[in-house]
Design an enzyme around this catalytic site. Structure first.
Site, mmCIF file in Angstrom:
data_model
loop_
_atom_site.group_PDB
_atom_site.id
_atom_site.type_symbol
_atom_site.label_atom_id
_atom_site.label_comp_id
_atom_site.label_asym_id
_atom_site.label_seq_id
_atom_site.Cartn_x
_atom_site.Cartn_y
_atom_site.Cartn_z
ATOM 1 N N ASP A 80 -15.633 21.945 -36.817
ATOM 2 C CA ASP A 80 -15.046 23.267 -36.599
ATOM 3 C C ASP A 80 -15.128 23.675 -35.133
ATOM 4 O OD1 ASP A 80 -13.906 25.731 -37.415
ATOM 5 O OD2 ASP A 80 -15.891 26.657 -37.550
ATOM 6 N N HIS A 81 -14.040 24.258 -34.630
ATOM 7 C CA HIS A 81 -13.993 24.849 -33.282
ATOM 8 C C HIS A 81 -14.483 23.908 -32.193
ATOM 9 C CE1 HIS A 81 -12.442 28.887 -33.701
ATOM 10 N NE2 HIS A 81 -13.133 29.022 -34.811
ATOM 11 N N HIS A 174 -14.293 36.811 -35.535
ATOM 12 C CA HIS A 174 -15.523 36.053 -35.751
ATOM 13 C C HIS A 174 -16.761 36.941 -35.699
ATOM 14 C CE1 HIS A 174 -13.058 32.517 -34.185
ATOM 15 N NE2 HIS A 174 -13.450 32.148 -35.379
ATOM 16 N N HIS A 202 -9.703 32.271 -40.134
ATOM 17 C CA HIS A 202 -11.029 32.296 -39.517
ATOM 18 C C HIS A 202 -11.543 33.731 -39.555
ATOM 19 C CE1 HIS A 202 -11.109 28.305 -37.165
ATOM 20 N NE2 HIS A 202 -10.154 28.232 -38.067
ATOM 21 N N SER A 205 -15.653 36.201 -42.908
ATOM 22 C CA SER A 205 -16.868 36.948 -43.242
ATOM 23 C C SER A 205 -16.659 38.449 -43.154
ATOM 24 C CB SER A 205 -18.010 36.542 -42.301
ATOM 25 O OG SER A 205 -18.389 35.203 -42.534
ATOM 26 N N ASN A 224 -12.234 29.975 -43.921
ATOM 27 C CA ASN A 224 -13.472 29.634 -43.224
ATOM 28 C C ASN A 224 -14.476 30.773 -43.326
ATOM 29 O OD1 ASN A 224 -11.897 27.468 -42.404
ATOM 30 N ND2 ASN A 224 -12.563 27.579 -40.273
ATOM 31 N N THR A 227 -20.636 33.614 -41.032
ATOM 32 C CA THR A 227 -21.557 34.737 -40.825
ATOM 33 C C THR A 227 -21.977 35.398 -42.128
ATOM 34 O OG1 THR A 227 -20.625 35.155 -38.630
ATOM 35 C CG2 THR A 227 -21.852 36.949 -39.649
#
Length: 277
Positions: A80-81, A174, A202, A205, A224, A227
């Protein structure tokens, strides 16, 4: 089970697929146990930040491969990332079934060029590739508050790079610890109509259950999450440490943390797999 293909999991999903980040062995165990509890395929994700924390990719990747081999449900392993192409290449050598190359911090032309080159190399090695669009500046890139992905640009980006999935900016961000993000569901539907590859959300959370369900039905496929699961994990560990301040065995607080995360993974997978609302 053997490592599953990320592309197969995503393409065969009728609704949403959960993709959950891990840093610790206990979190890896929680994700796979939660997937087994929900009887659902799952994507295990290791991020570039997690690699930086651990100091190397190999040990955690090896643990993930071994744990997935013992799992009773299909599970894929995803990087990821990743902003570094050398890390992408290392992940492929370590057996990852997919990678996300993140050039969202780059100008358009450079993002396209680097993403195209990465996608070609990964495809030559049988690996599925995710990418994203974004603006220069800030860790969030494409997922900074207020940033939105244009459907026409998204379609052109996919055509120019040949990626297999696209992370798009529709209102999430994020590292949100409160689930208050407001997604643009109309934009998701427009992106789904314009983009010929699966869409990835993304910053999930920060999105509440109801909105996540609506986002999946609007066209999101890979969801995804990091958190939110970290919050659940940490809360359980903190509760046990607070209630037993003289305890020193880490198993005493990591076990309830792992169990709490397992149950939340199972709940999220069931939520994402629900039929139309």
């Amino acid at each position: 089970m053997p490592l599953a293909s990320t592309g197969d999991i995503v393409s065969s999903a009728a609704h949403g697929v959960g993709a959950f980040n891990v840093v610790l062995l206990e979190q890896l165990e929680a994700v796979l146990a939660g997937a087994e509890q929900a009887n659902s395929p799952v994507i295990v994700q290791i991020s570039e930040n997690a690699v930086a924390y651990r100091g190397a990719l190999g040990p955690l990747a090896a643990a993930a491969r071994e744990a997935i081999a013992e799992a009773a449900v299909p599970a894929a392993l995803h990087l990821d990332h990743a902003t570094r192409t050398d890390l992408v290449e290392e992940a492929v050598r370590c057996g990852f079934t997919s990678v996300m190359y993140d050039g969202s911090h780059l100008p358009w032309k450079e993002n396209v060029a680097r993403t195209r080159e990465t996608a070609r190399w990964c495809h030559d090695h049988g690996v599925w590739v995710e990418a994203e669009l974004g603006a220069i500046g800030g860790k969030d890139g494409a997922h900074a508050p207020g940033v939105r992905t244009d459907p026409g640009e998204a379609a052109r980006f996919v055509a120019d790079t040949g990626v297999d999935a696209l992370a798009v900016a529709v209102g999430s961000s994020h590292q949100m610890t409160r689930r208050t993000a407001e997604l643009d569901l109309g934009l998701i539907r427009d992106l789904r109509a314009a983009v010929p590859v699966p869409l990835v959300l993304h910053g999930s959370s920060g999105v509440d259950d109801t909105t996540l369900t609506h986002a999946v039905h609007a066209g999101m496929r890979k969801i995804n999450m990091s958190t939110h699961l970290n919050t659940v994990f940490t809360a359980a560990a903190r509760s046990r440490i607070t209630s037993q301040p003289t305890a020193v065995d880490p198993r005493g607080y990591l076990r309830p943390a792992r169990d709490a995360m397992k149950h939340e993974v199972a709940r999220m997978l069931r939520l994402l797999g629900e039929g139309p609302v």
